[in-house]
Enzyme design. Sequence first.
Site, PDB file in Angstrom:
ATOM      1  N   LYS A  83     -43.726  45.647 183.268  1.00  0.00           N
ATOM      2  CA  LYS A  83     -45.131  45.715 182.834  1.00  0.00           C
ATOM      3  C   LYS A  83     -46.051  45.294 183.971  1.00  0.00           C
ATOM      4  O   LYS A  83     -45.640  44.533 184.849  1.00  0.00           O
ATOM      5  CB  LYS A  83     -45.347  44.753 181.652  1.00  0.00           C
ATOM      6  N   ASP A  91     -38.712  49.067 178.594  1.00  0.00           N
ATOM      7  CA  ASP A  91     -39.762  48.321 177.908  1.00  0.00           C
ATOM      8  C   ASP A  91     -39.822  48.669 176.414  1.00  0.00           C
ATOM      9  O   ASP A  91     -40.531  48.021 175.653  1.00  0.00           O
ATOM     10  CB  ASP A  91     -41.113  48.606 178.581  1.00  0.00           C
ATOM     11  N   ASP A  95     -43.720  37.957 171.936  1.00  0.00           N
ATOM     12  CA  ASP A  95     -42.991  39.155 171.515  1.00  0.00           C
ATOM     13  C   ASP A  95     -41.822  38.800 170.581  1.00  0.00           C
ATOM     14  O   ASP A  95     -41.067  39.664 170.163  1.00  0.00           O
ATOM     15  CB  ASP A  95     -42.504  39.927 172.743  1.00  0.00           C
ATOM     16  N   ASP A 142     -41.016  39.404 177.107  1.00  0.00           N
ATOM     17  CA  ASP A 142     -40.840  40.830 177.400  1.00  0.00           C
ATOM     18  C   ASP A 142     -41.549  41.188 178.702  1.00  0.00           C
ATOM     19  O   ASP A 142     -42.739  41.470 178.715  1.00  0.00           O
ATOM     20  CB  ASP A 142     -41.398  41.661 176.232  1.00  0.00           C
ATOM     21  N   GLU A 192     -37.762  47.938 174.164  1.00  0.00           N
ATOM     22  CA  GLU A 192     -36.555  47.140 173.917  1.00  0.00           C
ATOM     23  C   GLU A 192     -36.440  46.636 172.488  1.00  0.00           C
ATOM     24  O   GLU A 192     -35.341  46.399 171.998  1.00  0.00           O
ATOM     25  CB  GLU A 192     -36.532  45.958 174.894  1.00  0.00           C
ATOM     26  N   ARG A 228     -36.912  48.063 169.590  1.00  0.00           N
ATOM     27  CA  ARG A 228     -36.171  48.965 168.703  1.00  0.00           C
ATOM     28  C   ARG A 228     -34.671  48.914 168.986  1.00  0.00           C
ATOM     29  O   ARG A 228     -33.860  49.136 168.085  1.00  0.00           O
ATOM     30  CB  ARG A 228     -36.732  50.389 168.840  1.00  0.00           C
ATOM     31  N   LYS A 273     -37.750  40.903 165.114  1.00  0.00           N
ATOM     32  CA  LYS A 273     -37.627  41.100 166.570  1.00  0.00           C
ATOM     33  C   LYS A 273     -37.969  39.784 167.258  1.00  0.00           C
ATOM     34  O   LYS A 273     -39.081  39.280 167.129  1.00  0.00           O
ATOM     35  CB  LYS A 273     -38.596  42.190 167.042  1.00  0.00           C
TER      36      LYS A 273
HETATM   37  N1  BES Z   1     -43.639  44.165 172.996  1.00  0.00           N
HETATM   38  C1  BES Z   1     -44.147  45.441 173.342  1.00  0.00           C
HETATM   39  C2  BES Z   1     -45.271  45.915 172.388  1.00  0.00           C
HETATM   40  C3  BES Z   1     -46.538  45.107 172.426  1.00  0.00           C
HETATM   41  C4  BES Z   1     -47.582  45.480 173.252  1.00  0.00           C
HETATM   42  C5  BES Z   1     -46.698  44.017 171.609  1.00  0.00           C
HETATM   43  C6  BES Z   1     -48.750  44.758 173.260  1.00  0.00           C
HETATM   44  C7  BES Z   1     -47.870  43.296 171.623  1.00  0.00           C
HETATM   45  C8  BES Z   1     -48.899  43.678 172.450  1.00  0.00           C
HETATM   46  C9  BES Z   1     -43.037  46.459 173.293  1.00  0.00           C
HETATM   47  O1  BES Z   1     -41.777  45.995 173.630  1.00  0.00           O
HETATM   48  C10 BES Z   1     -43.383  47.513 174.286  1.00  0.00           C
HETATM   49  O2  BES Z   1     -43.403  47.219 175.431  1.00  0.00           O
HETATM   50  N2  BES Z   1     -43.666  48.712 173.797  1.00  0.00           N
HETATM   51  C11 BES Z   1     -44.043  49.796 174.633  1.00  0.00           C
HETATM   52  C12 BES Z   1     -43.299  51.005 174.170  1.00  0.00           C
HETATM   53  C13 BES Z   1     -43.364  52.163 175.121  1.00  0.00           C
HETATM   54  C14 BES Z   1     -42.587  51.839 176.367  1.00  0.00           C
HETATM   55  C15 BES Z   1     -42.800  53.373 174.450  1.00  0.00           C
HETATM   56  C16 BES Z   1     -45.547  50.002 174.517  1.00  0.00           C
HETATM   57  O3  BES Z   1     -46.096  49.788 173.417  1.00  0.00           O
HETATM   58  O4  BES Z   1     -46.170  50.304 175.519  1.00  0.00           O
HETATM   59 ZN    ZN Z   2     -41.445  44.021 173.304  1.00  0.00          ZN
HETATM   60 MN    MN Z   3     -41.414  46.065 175.681  1.00  0.00          MN
END
Ligand code: BES
Ligand code: ZN
Ligand code: MN
Length: 498
Positions: free
Chosen positions: A277, A347, A288, A270, A349, A351, A265
């Site tokens: 966010k 967010d 990310d 992000d 994204e 996956r 990824k």
């Molecule tokens: N890149 C983030 C996950 C992340 C969070 C990585 C903190 C490193 C530190 C990912 O794209 C994301 O935003 N995931 C969301 C998913 C949710 C919207 C289902 C999350 O983990 O909040």
């Molecule tokens: Zn992300």
């Molecule tokens: Mn995200």
Amino acid sequence: MKISFSDLKLPRSGALVVGVAEKKTLLPTAKLVDKNTDGALTRAIEASRFEGKKGQWLTVMGPKGVGAGRVMLCGLGELAKLSETDLQTAGGEAVGKLLTSGEKSLTVALDPLSSGRKKGLGDDQAAANVGYGAMLASYRFDKYATKKKSTELPSLTGVTVATKAHTAARRVYGGLGKVAEGVFLTRDLVTEPANVMTPSKLADACRDLKKLGVKVEVLSEERMRKLGMGALLGVGQGSAEESKLAIMQWQGGTQRQKPLAFVGKGVTFDTGGISIKPAAGMEEMKWDMGGAGTVVGLMKALAGRKAKANVVGVVALVENMPSGRAQRPGDVVTSMSGQTIEVINTDAEGRLILADAMWYTQGRFKPQFMIDLATLTGAIIISLGHEYAGMFSNDDELSERLSKAGEAEQEKVWRLPLGEAYDKQIKSDIADMMNVGGRAAGSITAAQFLQRFVNDVPWAHLDIAAMAWSKKSKPTVPKGGTGYGVRLLDRLVRDYYE
Ligand code: BES
Ligand code: ZN
Ligand code: MN
């Protein structure tokens, strides 16, 4: 840092590390130094709480009778229990103490550890790992610091490991040094800010591996559109930066061997997109692209040491931004597999881009296995903290091997479950699936989503959101981008597929 190996002898200047085993047992070189200095080491030990336990250190400054300007006693504990990573830690701690100390050179005197026992590390392995740890600890990212005082800059430029097994140690270090170069590349890529490390720049970093003999292709948005990669393209559509898919191939095995595939990824920033966010901590989302960074560093390590395996690395490179063209919550996209996805949260994204990258990889390369790496969910940090990456797999053998490689390198993985019940959470009313599954088991439903894009290939997903970046330094991992995963996967390839 220059790492070298020499015969076991005392240096004329610089710092000297000597080993002390449990119960204040001076190893031969420590004994010799103690004698030459009229008992300075023994006196220092008696004046302190140093016992020779693993991880204990004691420094004697300016002792009379030896060339070294300081002698550092390194506690080794029980010699028979020393592991590769223990020796790396020792080398790393020595460098940590000296890097900006004013000292220019360090000699680590490594007395034979293996005498009198059959099992355990050979002296060549031990010495090479001290050098490896020293190298990994020397990493700094200071290219943007223009005003550092001279006293804050590194002074140490070279580490010599002095051992009777120096010829063999040099050979072992040859391979480890190449892995360290891969780790450093990953750390560099992850630490670069997102205004520098755009999808195009990250693709350039892939192209850079051509000089090591890696075949590199970079797909443009136009090309990906023709391939039907609607899930990946949807994520990048709000950004002014063009999305890319980079494919790296290393052919170190025989012509007809199926390749090992690694997919990363690479979200270079992000923001969350329209599901934006909060401001606090958003700067962290420059890393990310950690999964992609690991895949690129791994390819560098494998090509650098000329691994005897066929390996393909695929990285999905996008920037997730809100804008007038950005993807909206509720949009439905069609992935390369033909499956449709209702994007509930922009967010989630990672996956989406992996869905197309993995589909492409298994379809084109028919790999022996496919492992994806991603900073995928915040939930994995809640589950496992910063000790283990989350591992999800459809294959017991592959996950067993990953667990073992992780223990050996101290880049650990912990397997979490997959299952139908979780899969139900991503059912959509109007498309084949949603991209989120609600609050419960967030890391698992993300993995469940990915599994829908895996055919009958052994597959493992590593959620490295807690591992790619560290706010705390460890002996061989300075704070910042860790390079997590390069060593783990290099070991997997080395131990099981070469
Ligand atoms: N890149 C983030 C996950 C992340 C969070 C990585 C903190 C490193 C530190 C990912 O794209 C994301 O935003 N995931 C969301 C998913 C949710 C919207 C289902 C999350 O983990 O909040
Ligand atoms: Zn992300
Ligand atoms: Mn995200």
